[in-house]
Design an enzyme around this catalytic site. Structure first.
Site, PDB file in Angstrom:
ATOM      1  N   CYS A  44       0.834  -1.209   0.000  1.00  0.00           N
ATOM      2  CA  CYS A  44       0.000   0.000   0.000  1.00  0.00           C
ATOM      3  C   CYS A  44       0.869   1.259   0.000  1.00  0.00           C
ATOM      4  CB  CYS A  44      -0.906   0.000   1.231  1.00  0.00           C
ATOM      5  SG  CYS A  44      -1.842   1.525   1.400  1.00  0.00           S
ATOM      6  N   CYS A  47       0.036   3.350   3.534  1.00  0.00           N
ATOM      7  CA  CYS A  47       0.299   2.860   4.889  1.00  0.00           C
ATOM      8  C   CYS A  47       1.520   3.569   5.499  1.00  0.00           C
ATOM      9  CB  CYS A  47       0.565   1.356   4.862  1.00  0.00           C
ATOM     10  SG  CYS A  47      -0.931   0.337   4.947  1.00  0.00           S
ATOM     11  N   HIS A 111      -4.764   0.033   7.625  1.00  0.00           N
ATOM     12  CA  HIS A 111      -5.159  -0.153   6.236  1.00  0.00           C
ATOM     13  C   HIS A 111      -6.587  -0.679   6.086  1.00  0.00           C
ATOM     14  CE1 HIS A 111      -4.202  -0.947   1.969  1.00  0.00           C
ATOM     15  NE2 HIS A 111      -5.037  -1.972   2.117  1.00  0.00           N
ATOM     16  N   ASN A 149     -13.590   9.151  -2.535  1.00  0.00           N
ATOM     17  CA  ASN A 149     -14.122   8.038  -3.314  1.00  0.00           C
ATOM     18  C   ASN A 149     -13.892   6.808  -2.474  1.00  0.00           C
ATOM     19  OD1 ASN A 149     -14.584   9.638  -5.662  1.00  0.00           O
ATOM     20  ND2 ASN A 149     -12.401   9.494  -6.126  1.00  0.00           N
ATOM     21  N   SER A 157      -8.578   4.129  -5.843  1.00  0.00           N
ATOM     22  CA  SER A 157      -7.374   3.421  -6.269  1.00  0.00           C
ATOM     23  C   SER A 157      -6.702   2.667  -5.129  1.00  0.00           C
ATOM     24  CB  SER A 157      -6.387   4.428  -6.866  1.00  0.00           C
ATOM     25  OG  SER A 157      -6.025   5.378  -5.880  1.00  0.00           O
ATOM     26  N   HIS A 160      -6.800   1.738   1.386  1.00  0.00           N
ATOM     27  CA  HIS A 160      -6.418   2.448   2.602  1.00  0.00           C
ATOM     28  C   HIS A 160      -7.412   3.594   2.845  1.00  0.00           C
ATOM     29  CE1 HIS A 160      -3.258   3.092   5.643  1.00  0.00           C
ATOM     30  NE2 HIS A 160      -3.904   4.234   5.737  1.00  0.00           N
ATOM     31  N   HIS A 162      -8.875   6.870   3.074  1.00  0.00           N
ATOM     32  CA  HIS A 162      -8.348   8.191   2.700  1.00  0.00           C
ATOM     33  C   HIS A 162      -9.366   8.973   1.891  1.00  0.00           C
ATOM     34  CE1 HIS A 162      -7.820   6.066  -1.091  1.00  0.00           C
ATOM     35  NE2 HIS A 162      -7.724   7.242  -1.681  1.00  0.00           N
ATOM     36  N   GLN A 164      -9.525  13.036  -0.437  1.00  0.00           N
ATOM     37  CA  GLN A 164      -8.687  13.962  -1.185  1.00  0.00           C
ATOM     38  C   GLN A 164      -9.163  15.392  -0.976  1.00  0.00           C
ATOM     39  OE1 GLN A 164      -7.352  13.052  -5.178  1.00  0.00           O
ATOM     40  NE2 GLN A 164      -8.572  11.179  -5.171  1.00  0.00           N
TER      41      GLN A 164
HETATM   42  P1  H2U Z   1      -8.508   7.920  -4.883  1.00  0.00           P
HETATM   43  O1  H2U Z   1      -8.959   8.708  -3.689  1.00  0.00           O
HETATM   44  O2  H2U Z   1      -9.494   8.034  -6.019  1.00  0.00           O
HETATM   45  O3  H2U Z   1      -8.178   6.525  -4.528  1.00  0.00           O
HETATM   46  O4  H2U Z   1      -7.158   8.572  -5.368  1.00  0.00           O
HETATM   47  C1  H2U Z   1      -5.988   8.462  -4.585  1.00  0.00           C
HETATM   48  C2  H2U Z   1      -5.072   9.626  -4.851  1.00  0.00           C
HETATM   49  O5  H2U Z   1      -3.824   9.386  -4.204  1.00  0.00           O
HETATM   50  C3  H2U Z   1      -4.792   9.824  -6.324  1.00  0.00           C
HETATM   51  O6  H2U Z   1      -5.134  11.149  -6.647  1.00  0.00           O
HETATM   52  C4  H2U Z   1      -2.779   9.806  -5.015  1.00  0.00           C
HETATM   53  C5  H2U Z   1      -3.281   9.615  -6.439  1.00  0.00           C
HETATM   54  O7  H2U Z   1      -2.686  10.539  -7.301  1.00  0.00           O
HETATM   55  N1  H2U Z   1      -1.582   9.041  -4.708  1.00  0.00           N
HETATM   56  C6  H2U Z   1      -0.407   9.701  -4.412  1.00  0.00           C
HETATM   57  O8  H2U Z   1      -0.368  10.918  -4.420  1.00  0.00           O
HETATM   58  N2  H2U Z   1       0.692   8.964  -4.105  1.00  0.00           N
HETATM   59  C7  H2U Z   1       0.729   7.604  -4.090  1.00  0.00           C
HETATM   60  O9  H2U Z   1       1.741   7.020  -3.832  1.00  0.00           O
HETATM   61  C8  H2U Z   1      -0.481   6.820  -4.382  1.00  0.00           C
HETATM   62  C9  H2U Z   1      -1.705   7.599  -4.733  1.00  0.00           C
HETATM   63 ZN    ZN Z   2      -2.538   1.030   3.567  1.00  0.00          ZN
END
Ligand code: H2U
Ligand code: ZN
Length: 334
Positions: A44, A47, A111, A149, A157, A160, A162, A164
């Protein structure tokens, strides 16, 4: 009987056709998540202690953790942006510069948790982080969009927990429509649209999912998604930045109950997109803070509503009435 309902916030109609759901409800339940999963997943990117896709290593964070998105959709004006020139200036080929900041907010180190499953004190920490981010980014940006999301069905994606934050130098299209609608309502009725709406829904009760002294979660009269909800303050409140500690406590409480009901509804971690709409930097007292929750599921963990065909080409339509959806969510409240 079908009818159309008006969404005064987004200024569009929704068709409600309850006659189409004649069959009785038979919900199937997906098994609960297996217990005893490790708190950290080596693969992940979010994490604690792990390396992100951008190369940086996350600190060993104990609670919430915010970092700048490694793949931002909006970036700061660093002078390298090409000048926007229209070789054949045309109103049909408009464009505009865009700058901003994108951040990722990890809700918790574990996670396998989610905002819904975290204990109340941890949910309250996430509310605190939303407030902090809004206070920090709000003054320098026209709009701060805090959102989440949840679940692969919504294109998330990472499992974990989270969300944005995208802060921009412009007010995006959907909040711009809500801004105009709320401004017009205040000028013709003398009160904020969503304050009047919250009072009306609290008095009627049929679409209320859960409420406390400060907040109300309702399936709005005009909901397009089957179990869509709107989280509303019951007093004048422009943005997250205006919340005091007691208000944030009450918000966390209602939020926790709403998310618990969502997960209990089909016995799965309910996928959704949610986000906050608070007054933008240059907007007035017509704004009432609110959060939208848009879960796509309709009948079970796997049967989802698709916004396709008629919805893409004409207007939104739903079968389950908002009143039925609210009653179903009330039934599974903890
Ligand atoms: P979601 O909330 O749709 O899963 O998007 C995760 C965001 O996390 C996505 O905009 C960012 C992606 O660019 N991200 C990072 O900035 N660094 C990472 O190592 C993984 C994901
Ligand atoms: Zn994680």
């Amino acid at each position: 009987m079908s009818e159309r309902r008006w969404d005064p916030l987004s200024e569009r109609w929704v068709i409600v056709s309850p006659g189409r759901v004649r069959r009785p409800w038979q919900g199937d339940e997906a098994p609960p998540a297996a217990p005893g999963l490790p708190a950290r997943e080596p693969d992940c990117h979010l994490c604690p202690g792990n390396r992100r896709a951008g190369g940086q290593r996350n600190p060993d964070y104990p609670g919430v953790f915010v970092f700048d998105n490694d793949f931002p959709a909006l970036a700061g004006a660093d002078g390298s942006a090409p000048a926007l020139e229209d070789p054949a200036a045309s109103p049909l080929l408009r464009h505009a510069p865009v700058t901003g900041r994108c951040r990722v907010l990890c809700y918790h180190p574990d996670h396998h948790q989610s905002l819904a499953t975290l204990p109340p004190a941890r949910q309250r920490e996430v509310v605190g982080a939303w407030i902090d981010q809004q206070r920090e980014l709000g003054p320098a940006h026209a709009w701060v969009q805090i959102f989440e999301n949840r679940g692969r069905m919504m294109g998330c994606s990472s499992d974990h927990p989270h969300g944005q934050i995208w802060a921009s130098d412009h007010v995006p299209s959907l909040p711009a429509t809500e801004d105009a609608a709320q401004a017009r309502y205040l000028s013709s009725h003398g009160r904020p649209l969503l304050l009047d709406y919250a009072e009306r829904e609290a008095a009627l009760g049929t679409r209320v999912v859960t409420a406390n002294e400060g907040w109300l979660a309702v399936v709005p009269w005009w909901a397009a998604w089957p179990f869509e909800t709107l989280l509303l303050p019951r007093m004048p409140l422009g943005g997250l930045e205006d919340l005091d500690a007691a208000g944030a406590d009450r918000l966390a409480e209602v939020l926790g109950r709403l998310l618990g009901a969502y997960d209990a509804l089909f016995g799965v971690a309910m996928p959704y997109s949610m986000g906050w709409h608070g007054r933008g930097r240059d907007q007035g007292r017509h704004w009432q803070l609110h959060a939208h929750f848009y879960p796509p599921l309709l009948r079970s963990a796997t049967v989802r509503k698709f916004m396709v065909g008629y919805e893409m080409l004409a207007e939104a339509q739903r079968d389950l009435t908002p009143e039925q959806a609210a009653a179903r969510l009330r039934e599974v409240l903890a």
